[in-house]
Motif scaffolding. Structure first.
Motif, short mmCIF file in Angstrom:
data_model
loop_
_atom_site.label_atom_id
_atom_site.label_comp_id
_atom_site.label_asym_id
_atom_site.label_seq_id
_atom_site.Cartn_x
_atom_site.Cartn_y
_atom_site.Cartn_z
N MET A 1 -60.07 3.54 17.05
CA MET A 1 -60.74 3.81 15.79
C MET A 1 -62.12 4.39 16.09
N THR A 2 -62.46 5.50 15.46
CA THR A 2 -63.77 6.12 15.69
C THR A 2 -64.86 5.31 15.00
N GLN A 4 -66.99 6.46 12.90
CA GLN A 4 -66.98 6.84 11.49
C GLN A 4 -65.95 6.00 10.73
N GLN A 5 -64.77 5.84 11.28
CA GLN A 5 -63.72 5.04 10.63
C GLN A 5 -64.12 3.58 10.55
N ARG A 6 -64.80 3.08 11.58
CA ARG A 6 -65.25 1.68 11.57
C ARG A 6 -66.29 1.46 10.47
N GLU A 8 -66.62 3.29 7.69
CA GLU A 8 -65.90 3.39 6.42
C GLU A 8 -65.15 2.10 6.11
N SER A 9 -64.48 1.56 7.09
CA SER A 9 -63.71 0.33 6.89
C SER A 9 -64.62 -0.83 6.50
N ASP A 23 -70.29 12.10 10.09
CA ASP A 23 -70.88 12.04 11.42
C ASP A 23 -71.77 13.27 11.57
#
Length: 97
Positions: A1-2, A4-6, A8-9, A23
């Motif tokens: 998981m990038t 950015q995804q972390r 967002e989550s 990013d």
């Protein structure tokens, strides 16, 4: 998981009506440091000033905050977001509160 995804989550815990995480590392220090921009629209910001909104976001991100260099925050209530969305496009960017 990038990263950015972390982000967002984790910001999903604020139950956002709108969430956008960008990013922007390439725009800073030749991409050597991680810089992100987040636009968060949540009812949880109702009645909070800018400082309290940012504290709420930073508190939500918790330990994740130490894993990137900087985060530019734009926080809105749904009502504020609706006003921005309805406003005619202008050459300047609307500032978050």
């Amino acid at each position: 998981m990038t990263m950015q995804q972390r982000i967002e989550s984790t910001l999903g815990l604020l139950q956002p009506e709108h969430l956008q995480v960008l990013d922007e590392s390439h725009m800073h220090s030749r991409g050597l440091q991680t810089h992100f921009k987040a636009v968060v629209v949540s009812q949880q910001f109702e009645g909070l000033n800018r400082v309290k909104r940012h504290q709420k976001v930073y508190g939500t991100l918790g330990e994740l905050m130490g894993e990137f260099h900087a985060l530019a925050l734009h926080t809105y209530t749904p009502e504020e977001w609706a006003q921005i969305d309805a406003a005619p496009a202008s050459p300047t960017c609307a500032g978050g509160s």
